[in-house]
Scaffold this motif. Structure first.
Motif: not given
Length: 103
Positions: A11-21, A35-51
């Motif tokens: 849910a967090t990932f989906t919301a960040l992707v939506k905001q970024w888009r 460098m967009h904050p939502a993109y950076q937050q996705i990177i900050g999620m770490g390994e759980v974001a890979i799949p």
């Protein structure tokens, strides 16, 4: 990982992707988009974001290469394929399968 935690992560990932888009419509600079904050937050999620990133890449492509490289500290894209989104996507999806990721 619990199902609840996985649902929360997605849910967090989906919301960040939506905001970024939404906030990057019409932006052509990869650096600016990355460098967009939502993109950076996705990177900050770490390994759980890979799949989740691999799934986004497979489904909609997009500019997820920088995030994947940042999180994994790897780059499976051969030098001759740099700049070719289709080949870069293919290389990352093959990398994900080799590493055992499911998406």
């Amino acid at each position: 990982m619990s199902i609840f935690k996985q649902v929360e992560i997605e849910a967090t990932f989906t919301a960040l992707v939506k905001q970024w888009r939404e906030e990057n419509r019409g932006v052509s600079s990869t650096n600016q988009m990355s460098m967009h904050p939502a993109y950076q937050q996705i990177i900050g999620m770490g390994e759980v974001a890979i799949p989740l990133l691999l799934r986004e890449l497979e489904k909609k492509s997009g500019q997820w290469f920088w995030a994947l490289k940042s999180i994994t500290r790897e780059d499976p894209v051969p030098p001759e394929c740099k700049g070719n989104t289709k080949e870069m996507t293919k290389a990352w999806l093959e990398w994900g399968r080799r590493k055992g990721y499911k998406w």
